[in-house]
Design a protein around this motif. Structure first.
Motif, PDB file in Angstrom:
ATOM      1  N   ALA A 158      -4.679   1.318  -1.650  1.00  0.00           N
ATOM      2  CA  ALA A 158      -5.631   0.343  -1.097  1.00  0.00           C
ATOM      3  C   ALA A 158      -7.063   0.658  -1.508  1.00  0.00           C
ATOM      4  O   ALA A 158      -7.898  -0.246  -1.610  1.00  0.00           O
ATOM      5  CB  ALA A 158      -5.509   0.298   0.421  1.00  0.00           C
ATOM      6  N   ASP A 159      -7.355   1.934  -1.776  1.00  0.00           N
ATOM      7  CA  ASP A 159      -8.715   2.312  -2.166  1.00  0.00           C
ATOM      8  C   ASP A 159      -9.065   1.844  -3.574  1.00  0.00           C
ATOM      9  O   ASP A 159     -10.236   1.903  -3.966  1.00  0.00           O
ATOM     10  CB  ASP A 159      -8.880   3.834  -2.081  1.00  0.00           C
ATOM     11  CG  ASP A 159      -8.801   4.340  -0.645  1.00  0.00           C
ATOM     12  OD1 ASP A 159      -9.053   3.540   0.284  1.00  0.00           O
ATOM     13  OD2 ASP A 159      -8.473   5.528  -0.449  1.00  0.00           O
ATOM     14  N   SER A 160      -8.064   1.392  -4.341  1.00  0.00           N
ATOM     15  CA  SER A 160      -8.324   0.933  -5.710  1.00  0.00           C
ATOM     16  C   SER A 160      -8.670  -0.556  -5.760  1.00  0.00           C
ATOM     17  O   SER A 160      -9.006  -1.073  -6.829  1.00  0.00           O
ATOM     18  CB  SER A 160      -7.110   1.199  -6.603  1.00  0.00           C
ATOM     19  OG  SER A 160      -6.013   0.375  -6.229  1.00  0.00           O
ATOM     20  N   HIS A 161      -8.573  -1.254  -4.621  1.00  0.00           N
ATOM     21  CA  HIS A 161      -8.902  -2.681  -4.602  1.00  0.00           C
ATOM     22  C   HIS A 161     -10.350  -2.875  -5.067  1.00  0.00           C
ATOM     23  O   HIS A 161     -11.240  -2.108  -4.708  1.00  0.00           O
ATOM     24  CB  HIS A 161      -8.710  -3.266  -3.204  1.00  0.00           C
ATOM     25  CG  HIS A 161      -7.272  -3.420  -2.834  1.00  0.00           C
ATOM     26  ND1 HIS A 161      -6.853  -4.128  -1.733  1.00  0.00           N
ATOM     27  CD2 HIS A 161      -6.135  -2.963  -3.427  1.00  0.00           C
ATOM     28  CE1 HIS A 161      -5.535  -4.096  -1.658  1.00  0.00           C
ATOM     29  NE2 HIS A 161      -5.078  -3.380  -2.667  1.00  0.00           N
TER      30      HIS A 161
ATOM     31  N   SER B  35       0.649   5.886  -0.426  1.00  0.00           N
ATOM     32  CA  SER B  35      -0.162   7.101  -0.523  1.00  0.00           C
ATOM     33  C   SER B  35       0.622   8.172  -1.257  1.00  0.00           C
ATOM     34  O   SER B  35       1.792   8.436  -0.939  1.00  0.00           O
ATOM     35  CB  SER B  35      -0.550   7.616   0.867  1.00  0.00           C
ATOM     36  OG  SER B  35      -1.364   6.675   1.544  1.00  0.00           O
TER      37      SER B  35
ATOM     38  N   PHE C 155      -4.232  10.221  -2.687  1.00  0.00           N
ATOM     39  CA  PHE C 155      -4.590   8.950  -3.303  1.00  0.00           C
ATOM     40  C   PHE C 155      -3.943   7.843  -2.489  1.00  0.00           C
ATOM     41  O   PHE C 155      -2.750   7.901  -2.183  1.00  0.00           O
ATOM     42  CB  PHE C 155      -4.098   8.860  -4.751  1.00  0.00           C
ATOM     43  CG  PHE C 155      -4.190   7.456  -5.316  1.00  0.00           C
ATOM     44  CD1 PHE C 155      -5.375   6.995  -5.855  1.00  0.00           C
ATOM     45  CD2 PHE C 155      -3.091   6.593  -5.279  1.00  0.00           C
ATOM     46  CE1 PHE C 155      -5.483   5.702  -6.355  1.00  0.00           C
ATOM     47  CE2 PHE C 155      -3.183   5.296  -5.783  1.00  0.00           C
ATOM     48  CZ  PHE C 155      -4.385   4.849  -6.319  1.00  0.00           C
ATOM     49  N   ARG C 156      -4.724   6.830  -2.145  1.00  0.00           N
ATOM     50  CA  ARG C 156      -4.204   5.665  -1.443  1.00  0.00           C
ATOM     51  C   ARG C 156      -4.457   4.428  -2.301  1.00  0.00           C
ATOM     52  O   ARG C 156      -5.597   4.188  -2.725  1.00  0.00           O
ATOM     53  CB  ARG C 156      -4.870   5.507  -0.075  1.00  0.00           C
ATOM     54  CG  ARG C 156      -4.268   4.370   0.748  1.00  0.00           C
ATOM     55  CD  ARG C 156      -4.949   4.212   2.085  1.00  0.00           C
ATOM     56  NE  ARG C 156      -4.413   3.055   2.802  1.00  0.00           N
ATOM     57  CZ  ARG C 156      -4.962   2.544   3.899  1.00  0.00           C
ATOM     58  NH1 ARG C 156      -6.049   3.100   4.420  1.00  0.00           N
ATOM     59  NH2 ARG C 156      -4.415   1.485   4.478  1.00  0.00           N
TER      60      ARG C 156
ATOM     61  N   ARG D 206      -7.776  -7.294  -8.989  1.00  0.00           N
ATOM     62  CA  ARG D 206      -8.698  -6.615  -8.062  1.00  0.00           C
ATOM     63  C   ARG D 206      -8.311  -6.780  -6.594  1.00  0.00           C
ATOM     64  O   ARG D 206      -8.819  -6.065  -5.738  1.00  0.00           O
ATOM     65  CB  ARG D 206     -10.126  -7.142  -8.275  1.00  0.00           C
ATOM     66  CG  ARG D 206     -10.641  -6.937  -9.686  1.00  0.00           C
ATOM     67  CD  ARG D 206     -12.046  -7.524  -9.841  1.00  0.00           C
ATOM     68  NE  ARG D 206     -12.399  -7.704 -11.239  1.00  0.00           N
ATOM     69  CZ  ARG D 206     -12.836  -6.739 -12.036  1.00  0.00           C
ATOM     70  NH1 ARG D 206     -12.997  -5.518 -11.557  1.00  0.00           N
ATOM     71  NH2 ARG D 206     -13.145  -6.988 -13.300  1.00  0.00           N
TER      72      ARG D 206
ATOM     73  N   ASN E  18      -2.679  13.218  -6.346  1.00  0.00           N
ATOM     74  CA  ASN E  18      -2.989  13.189  -7.775  1.00  0.00           C
ATOM     75  C   ASN E  18      -2.820  14.559  -8.423  1.00  0.00           C
ATOM     76  O   ASN E  18      -2.343  15.505  -7.783  1.00  0.00           O
ATOM     77  CB  ASN E  18      -4.401  12.625  -8.008  1.00  0.00           C
ATOM     78  CG  ASN E  18      -5.493  13.557  -7.486  1.00  0.00           C
ATOM     79  OD1 ASN E  18      -5.304  14.746  -7.264  1.00  0.00           O
ATOM     80  ND2 ASN E  18      -6.684  12.990  -7.299  1.00  0.00           N
TER      81      ASN E  18
ATOM     82  N   GLN F  16      -5.055  16.113  -4.636  1.00  0.00           N
ATOM     83  CA  GLN F  16      -5.857  15.339  -3.687  1.00  0.00           C
ATOM     84  C   GLN F  16      -5.131  14.048  -3.319  1.00  0.00           C
ATOM     85  O   GLN F  16      -4.429  13.458  -4.145  1.00  0.00           O
ATOM     86  CB  GLN F  16      -7.219  15.004  -4.295  1.00  0.00           C
ATOM     87  CG  GLN F  16      -8.055  16.223  -4.629  1.00  0.00           C
ATOM     88  CD  GLN F  16      -8.358  17.067  -3.415  1.00  0.00           C
ATOM     89  OE1 GLN F  16      -8.756  16.544  -2.370  1.00  0.00           O
ATOM     90  NE2 GLN F  16      -8.162  18.374  -3.533  1.00  0.00           N
TER      91      GLN F  16
ATOM     92  N   ASP G  84       0.848  -1.191   0.000  1.00  0.00           N
ATOM     93  CA  ASP G  84       0.000   0.000   0.000  1.00  0.00           C
ATOM     94  C   ASP G  84       0.888   1.246   0.000  1.00  0.00           C
ATOM     95  O   ASP G  84       1.995   1.254   0.565  1.00  0.00           O
ATOM     96  CB  ASP G  84      -0.904   0.003   1.232  1.00  0.00           C
ATOM     97  CG  ASP G  84      -1.985   1.079   1.143  1.00  0.00           C
ATOM     98  OD1 ASP G  84      -2.314   1.521   0.023  1.00  0.00           O
ATOM     99  OD2 ASP G  84      -2.493   1.474   2.211  1.00  0.00           O
TER     100      ASP G  84
ATOM    101  N   LYS H  98     -10.816  -2.987  -8.359  1.00  0.00           N
ATOM    102  CA  LYS H  98     -10.684  -2.569  -9.749  1.00  0.00           C
ATOM    103  C   LYS H  98      -9.440  -3.217 -10.366  1.00  0.00           C
ATOM    104  O   LYS H  98      -8.495  -3.576  -9.655  1.00  0.00           O
ATOM    105  CB  LYS H  98     -10.550  -1.044  -9.849  1.00  0.00           C
ATOM    106  CG  LYS H  98     -11.762  -0.275  -9.371  1.00  0.00           C
ATOM    107  CD  LYS H  98     -11.539   1.218  -9.529  1.00  0.00           C
ATOM    108  CE  LYS H  98     -12.760   2.002  -9.066  1.00  0.00           C
ATOM    109  NZ  LYS H  98     -12.564   3.469  -9.199  1.00  0.00           N
TER     110      LYS H  98
END
Length: 210
Positions: free
Chosen positions: A66-69, A54, A63-64, A179, A57, A61, A52, A71
């Protein structure tokens, strides 16, 4: 000619035009990527969990990763003043974005991570991204503090070094992540074709649906 073929031809023409523009406005000295290690040529299947991380962008803002898991994620490394390879990779990402839009896909994310944090501010990345008509809902351009980025580069096995002439050399890596946040296919260099990645995306879809 079918609509899909017409769109593909138009996308290819736009991609070539964008690359020519960046080649013309780029620095006189060519960007020389760091030579790949033995076994790091072409396409390679892998199974490596992505640590993971951070960053920020193109809008500043957070971006982490782990938040894309959940996709499918495609990551590449670039810098905005690169006069050749990075612009070609970005143009290829633009073509992949267009293909995913044509398929009405929304379950994906493209990440372009800078190797030049001193010059690639969020504003610089956003200006660069707009040249490739990036849809920021699905394609992010990431930067951050040098120490943050150094950890990310290391996590992906990307070597980065600055030359005496002010250029940035880096491993030319593009990688496809499933994913669950696991790297499944690495593509080294810039000779991979968009249809290869689209095929691998379909392969991951079929594999994960079982």
């Amino acid at each position: 000619m079918s609509r899909m073929n017409s769109n593909w031809t138009a996308n290819l023409g736009s991609k070539i035009a964008l690359v020519l523009i960046f080649l013309l406005v780029g620095r006189v000295s060519a960007h020389i990527p760091i030579p790949p290690k033995k076994g790091e040529i072409g396409r390679r299947s892998v199974a490596t969990a992505v640590p993971d991380f951070s960053l920020i962008n193109q809008d500043g803002q957070p971006f982490r990763f782990a938040d894309s898991h959940g996709k499918l994620v495609l990551v590449t490394f670039m810098f905005t003043t690169c006069p050749d390879v990075c612009s070609l990779l970005s143009a290829k990402f633009g073509a992949i974005q267009a293909a995913m839009r044509e398929k009405k896909r929304r379950d994906y994310l493209l990440l372009s991570i800078t190797t030049d944090p001193e010059r690639d501010t969020p504003a610089a990345l956003k200006s660069y991204a707009e040249n490739f008509k990036a849809d920021f809902r699905h394609w992010l351009f990431l930067s951050g503090a040098p120490d943050q980025l150094a950890k990310v580069w290391k996590g992906f096995g990307v070597n980065v070094r600055n030359t005496a002439g002010g250029q940035v050399q880096h491993t030319a890596l593009t990688t496809l992540i499933d994913r669950q946040g696991v790297r499944r296919v690495d593509y080294y260099g810039e000779k991979w074709q968009e249809h290869e990645i689209l095929r691998d995306l379909s392969w991951l879809d079929s594999k994960e649906s079982k």
